[in-house]
Write a protein that holds these residues in place. Structure first.
Motif, PDB file in Angstrom:
ATOM      1  N   GLY A 202     -61.588  -1.436  15.489  1.00 60.21           N
ATOM      2  CA  GLY A 202     -61.085  -2.713  16.019  1.00 60.21           C
ATOM      3  C   GLY A 202     -62.091  -3.814  15.743  1.00 60.21           C
ATOM      4  O   GLY A 202     -62.503  -4.023  14.596  1.00 60.21           O
ATOM      5  N   THR A 203     -62.519  -4.481  16.806  1.00 61.21           N
ATOM      6  CA  THR A 203     -63.471  -5.590  16.660  1.00 61.21           C
ATOM      7  C   THR A 203     -64.907  -5.090  16.550  1.00 61.21           C
ATOM      8  O   THR A 203     -65.826  -5.878  16.375  1.00 61.21           O
ATOM      9  CB  THR A 203     -63.408  -6.502  17.901  1.00 61.21           C
ATOM     10  N   GLY A 204     -65.092  -3.769  16.720  1.00 67.74           N
ATOM     11  CA  GLY A 204     -66.454  -3.221  16.706  1.00 67.74           C
ATOM     12  C   GLY A 204     -67.119  -3.351  18.067  1.00 67.74           C
ATOM     13  O   GLY A 204     -68.286  -2.995  18.236  1.00 67.74           O
ATOM     14  N   LYS A 205     -66.357  -3.851  19.040  1.00 63.51           N
ATOM     15  CA  LYS A 205     -66.854  -3.965  20.419  1.00 63.51           C
ATOM     16  C   LYS A 205     -65.970  -3.090  21.312  1.00 63.51           C
ATOM     17  O   LYS A 205     -64.818  -2.815  20.955  1.00 63.51           O
ATOM     18  CB  LYS A 205     -66.737  -5.426  20.903  1.00 63.51           C
ATOM     19  N   PRO A 206     -66.484  -2.660  22.489  1.00 66.97           N
ATOM     20  CA  PRO A 206     -65.651  -1.864  23.396  1.00 66.97           C
ATOM     21  C   PRO A 206     -64.325  -2.572  23.679  1.00 66.97           C
ATOM     22  O   PRO A 206     -64.309  -3.795  23.866  1.00 66.97           O
ATOM     23  CB  PRO A 206     -66.513  -1.757  24.659  1.00 66.97           C
ATOM     24  N   GLY A 207     -63.256  -1.811  23.688  1.00 69.87           N
ATOM     25  CA  GLY A 207     -61.923  -2.401  23.848  1.00 69.87           C
ATOM     26  C   GLY A 207     -61.517  -2.559  25.307  1.00 69.87           C
ATOM     27  O   GLY A 207     -62.109  -1.966  26.204  1.00 69.87           O
ATOM     28  N   SER A 208     -60.452  -3.348  25.502  1.00 71.65           N
ATOM     29  CA  SER A 208     -60.018  -3.669  26.872  1.00 71.65           C
ATOM     30  C   SER A 208     -59.315  -2.488  27.541  1.00 71.65           C
ATOM     31  O   SER A 208     -59.385  -2.339  28.760  1.00 71.65           O
ATOM     32  CB  SER A 208     -59.107  -4.886  26.852  1.00 71.65           C
ATOM     33  N   VAL A 209     -58.631  -1.655  26.760  1.00 75.16           N
ATOM     34  CA  VAL A 209     -57.932  -0.504  27.366  1.00 75.16           C
ATOM     35  C   VAL A 209     -58.959   0.479  27.930  1.00 75.16           C
ATOM     36  O   VAL A 209     -58.847   0.934  29.077  1.00 75.16           O
ATOM     37  CB  VAL A 209     -57.010   0.192  26.336  1.00 75.16           C
ATOM     38  N   ALA A 210     -59.993   0.773  27.140  1.00 74.78           N
ATOM     39  CA  ALA A 210     -61.037   1.696  27.612  1.00 74.78           C
ATOM     40  C   ALA A 210     -61.736   1.122  28.842  1.00 74.78           C
ATOM     41  O   ALA A 210     -61.991   1.848  29.810  1.00 74.78           O
ATOM     42  CB  ALA A 210     -62.045   1.951  26.492  1.00 74.78           C
ATOM     43  N   ALA A 211     -62.018  -0.188  28.801  1.00 78.71           N
ATOM     44  CA  ALA A 211     -62.710  -0.819  29.934  1.00 78.71           C
ATOM     45  C   ALA A 211     -61.864  -0.726  31.197  1.00 78.71           C
ATOM     46  O   ALA A 211     -62.365  -0.391  32.274  1.00 78.71           O
ATOM     47  CB  ALA A 211     -63.020  -2.276  29.608  1.00 78.71           C
ATOM     48  N   ARG A 212     -60.569  -0.978  31.035  1.00 75.95           N
ATOM     49  CA  ARG A 212     -59.675  -0.940  32.201  1.00 75.95           C
ATOM     50  C   ARG A 212     -59.566   0.488  32.747  1.00 75.95           C
ATOM     51  O   ARG A 212     -59.628   0.711  33.958  1.00 75.95           O
ATOM     52  CB  ARG A 212     -58.304  -1.477  31.778  1.00 75.95           C
ATOM     53  N   LEU A 213     -59.428   1.458  31.832  1.00 70.80           N
ATOM     54  CA  LEU A 213     -59.298   2.845  32.281  1.00 70.80           C
ATOM     55  C   LEU A 213     -60.573   3.327  32.970  1.00 70.80           C
ATOM     56  O   LEU A 213     -60.529   4.071  33.938  1.00 70.80           O
ATOM     57  CB  LEU A 213     -58.958   3.764  31.097  1.00 70.80           C
ATOM     58  N   ARG A 214     -61.707   2.874  32.466  1.00 69.87           N
ATOM     59  CA  ARG A 214     -62.984   3.255  33.096  1.00 69.87           C
ATOM     60  C   ARG A 214     -63.039   2.722  34.540  1.00 69.87           C
ATOM     61  O   ARG A 214     -63.393   3.446  35.458  1.00 69.87           O
ATOM     62  CB  ARG A 214     -64.159   2.702  32.281  1.00 69.87           C
ATOM     63  N   GLU A 215     -62.618   1.471  34.663  1.00 69.23           N
ATOM     64  CA  GLU A 215     -62.629   0.838  35.988  1.00 69.23           C
ATOM     65  C   GLU A 215     -61.682   1.568  36.950  1.00 69.23           C
ATOM     66  O   GLU A 215     -62.065   1.915  38.068  1.00 69.23           O
ATOM     67  CB  GLU A 215     -62.165  -0.606  35.796  1.00 69.23           C
ATOM     68  N   ILE A 216     -60.461   1.820  36.470  1.00 67.58           N
ATOM     69  CA  ILE A 216     -59.470   2.501  37.327  1.00 67.58           C
ATOM     70  C   ILE A 216     -59.973   3.901  37.678  1.00 67.58           C
ATOM     71  O   ILE A 216     -59.903   4.334  38.822  1.00 67.58           O
ATOM     72  CB  ILE A 216     -58.084   2.626  36.631  1.00 67.58           C
ATOM     73  N   TYR A 217     -60.497   4.607  36.665  1.00 69.73           N
ATOM     74  CA  TYR A 217     -60.953   5.979  36.907  1.00 69.73           C
ATOM     75  C   TYR A 217     -62.037   6.010  37.981  1.00 69.73           C
ATOM     76  O   TYR A 217     -61.976   6.820  38.915  1.00 69.73           O
ATOM     77  CB  TYR A 217     -61.474   6.634  35.611  1.00 69.73           C
ATOM     78  N   LEU A 218     -63.028   5.139  37.846  1.00 68.77           N
ATOM     79  CA  LEU A 218     -64.147   5.130  38.807  1.00 68.77           C
ATOM     80  C   LEU A 218     -63.637   4.780  40.205  1.00 68.77           C
ATOM     81  O   LEU A 218     -63.996   5.441  41.187  1.00 68.77           O
ATOM     82  CB  LEU A 218     -65.234   4.151  38.363  1.00 68.77           C
ATOM     83  N   GLU A 219     -62.770   3.785  40.264  1.00 73.56           N
ATOM     84  CA  GLU A 219     -62.272   3.344  41.568  1.00 73.56           C
ATOM     85  C   GLU A 219     -61.434   4.436  42.240  1.00 73.56           C
ATOM     86  O   GLU A 219     -61.662   4.787  43.394  1.00 73.56           O
ATOM     87  CB  GLU A 219     -61.429   2.083  41.343  1.00 73.56           C
ATOM     88  N   GLU A 220     -60.486   4.998  41.491  1.00 76.37           N
ATOM     89  CA  GLU A 220     -59.578   5.989  42.071  1.00 76.37           C
ATOM     90  C   GLU A 220     -60.294   7.302  42.378  1.00 76.37           C
ATOM     91  O   GLU A 220     -60.039   7.928  43.405  1.00 76.37           O
ATOM     92  CB  GLU A 220     -58.398   6.253  41.121  1.00 76.37           C
ATOM     93  N   SER A 221     -61.203   7.730  41.500  1.00 71.51           N
ATOM     94  CA  SER A 221     -61.884   9.007  41.721  1.00 71.51           C
ATOM     95  C   SER A 221     -62.804   8.926  42.929  1.00 71.51           C
ATOM     96  O   SER A 221     -62.960   9.898  43.667  1.00 71.51           O
ATOM     97  CB  SER A 221     -62.704   9.415  40.497  1.00 71.51           C
ATOM     98  N   LEU A 222     -63.413   7.764  43.109  1.00 76.37           N
ATOM     99  CA  LEU A 222     -64.286   7.595  44.281  1.00 76.37           C
ATOM    100  C   LEU A 222     -63.497   7.705  45.576  1.00 76.37           C
ATOM    101  O   LEU A 222     -63.979   8.275  46.555  1.00 76.37           O
ATOM    102  CB  LEU A 222     -64.983   6.232  44.207  1.00 76.37           C
ATOM    103  N   LYS A 223     -62.270   7.180  45.523  1.00 76.05           N
ATOM    104  CA  LYS A 223     -61.426   7.220  46.729  1.00 76.05           C
ATOM    105  C   LYS A 223     -61.172   8.652  47.186  1.00 76.05           C
ATOM    106  O   LYS A 223     -61.068   8.925  48.367  1.00 76.05           O
ATOM    107  CB  LYS A 223     -60.058   6.567  46.441  1.00 76.05           C
ATOM    108  N   SER A 224     -61.013   9.560  46.200  1.00 73.72           N
ATOM    109  CA  SER A 224     -60.666  10.934  46.571  1.00 73.72           C
ATOM    110  C   SER A 224     -61.879  11.879  46.491  1.00 73.72           C
ATOM    111  O   SER A 224     -61.728  13.090  46.600  1.00 73.72           O
ATOM    112  CB  SER A 224     -59.544  11.446  45.665  1.00 73.72           C
ATOM    113  N   ALA A 225     -63.083  11.312  46.294  1.00 71.79           N
ATOM    114  CA  ALA A 225     -64.287  12.159  46.195  1.00 71.79           C
ATOM    115  C   ALA A 225     -64.556  12.828  47.542  1.00 71.79           C
ATOM    116  O   ALA A 225     -64.260  12.261  48.593  1.00 71.79           O
ATOM    117  CB  ALA A 225     -65.480  11.305  45.781  1.00 71.79           C
ATOM    118  N   ILE A 226     -65.114  14.051  47.482  1.00 72.95           N
ATOM    119  CA  ILE A 226     -65.343  14.775  48.749  1.00 72.95           C
ATOM    120  C   ILE A 226     -66.801  15.229  48.882  1.00 72.95           C
ATOM    121  O   ILE A 226     -67.498  15.318  47.905  1.00 72.95           O
ATOM    122  CB  ILE A 226     -64.420  16.015  48.904  1.00 72.95           C
TER     123      ILE A 226
END
Ligand code: PMP
Length: 285
Positions: free
Chosen positions: A261-285
């Motif tokens: 792509g542009t040679g820079k991190p893409g927006s889909v990966a950035a968004r998924l990283r954010e969602i993953y961290l947020e959602e996984s933390l919610k259910s962390a035990i």
């Protein structure tokens, strides 16, 4: 600092923990493992890791020496004893120590179980997530049961070294022209509005992070295709990224020296990283 580790039912300082030279993990790589990430002192996706562990053991007809409840307790105790805020818990179970013989030993032989932690401050805020990773492609020369999470990690280790030698961060493995996965992670590309990652089979590890990320992507109405893709398709993609318990979602910006792509991190990966961290933390035990 000397870590506290767990070996065969006991908590010990790491320099006092030992296993036999006859351990089949050592002699035959006859063992399985799991890696669970820790954020905010809590375990991410513990249940899914316990389920995959049981599946790996079942596929190898290996006895599970510990109940899921006790396993959770050991994970938590090691996180507490070693004061892990961000990091990883490694678990290995082998078929145990028996006189050297290709045939599996009888049920009287106790499996070996070892757990240890790695502290990784800044795991969630990794600079690599801002910068993106470079990968090279290598032939996939692993065995045919990559769905079992065994401790046979020599080929992935060689792949990492080849990547380092080429000034890259990791290697994507190729079989019959198709990308299987990274040396220790699942591989993805994005074309237009579609996320593409290889379908589940014996050819790849069924990543726990993969399952969670695809679930979150679908919940966010993102389009997901689970199918094989070629190296050329990857080089021509708008974005690429990887997932694993130790990297979460990590952008890939270069494959074999070709900018993605542009040679820079893409927006889909950035968004998924954010969602993953947020959602996984919610259910962390
Ligand atoms: N594929 C391979 C070959 C791996 O070694 C790993 C991580 N151990 C993964 C994929 C990612 O799996 P997970 O998301 O469960 O960490």
């Amino acid at each position: 600092m000397t870590r506290t580790v767990y070996v065969n039912g006991e908590y010990k300082p790491e320099n006092e923990a030992t296993v036999s030279i006859f351990d089949r993990g050592f002699l035959f790589a006859d063992g399985v493992y799991e890696v669970t990430s820790v954020l905010g002192g809590k375990l991410l996706d513990f249940d899914a890791h316990a389920v995959r562990l049981q599946r790996s053991l079942d596929e190898l007809e290996m006895r599970n020496p510990i109940s899921k409840e006790d396993l959770l307790e050991v994970h938590r105790e090691l996180v507490r004893a070693n004061n892990i805020q961000e990091g990883l818990v490694y678990l290995q179970i082998t078929r145990g120590a028996a006189d050297r013989d290709f045939a599996y030993p009888g049920d009287d032989v106790e499996p070996t179980i070892v757990l240890f932690t790695q502290s990784k401050p800044g795991l969630a805020n990794s600079p690599m997530a801002q910068k993106g990773m470079k990968v090279i492609s290598i032939e996939d020369q692993r065995w045919g049961r990559r769905d079992i999470k065994t401790v046979q990690l020599l080929y992935p280790s060689m792949g990492k070294m080849a990547a380092k030698a080429a000034g890259a961060d990791d290697a994507w493995m190729i079989e019959d022209g198709m990308v299987t996965e990274g040396t220790s992670n699942n591989a993805y590309i994005v074309k237009g509005d579609t996320i593409v990652t290889r379908h589940l089979s014996n050819e790849i590890l069924h990543g726990i992070t993969r399952a969670a990320v695809l679930r979150f992507a679908r919940e966010a109405q993102m389009k997901v295709e689970e199918r094989s893709f070629t190296l050329d398709e990857a080089k021509d993609a708008d974005e690429a990224f990887i997932t694993s318990a130790s990297t979460f979602v990590m952008p890939v910006v270069d494959i074999d020296g070709k900018a993605i792509g542009t040679g820079k991190p893409g927006s889909v990966a950035a968004r998924l990283r954010e969602i993953y961290l947020e959602e996984s933390l919610k259910s962390a035990i």
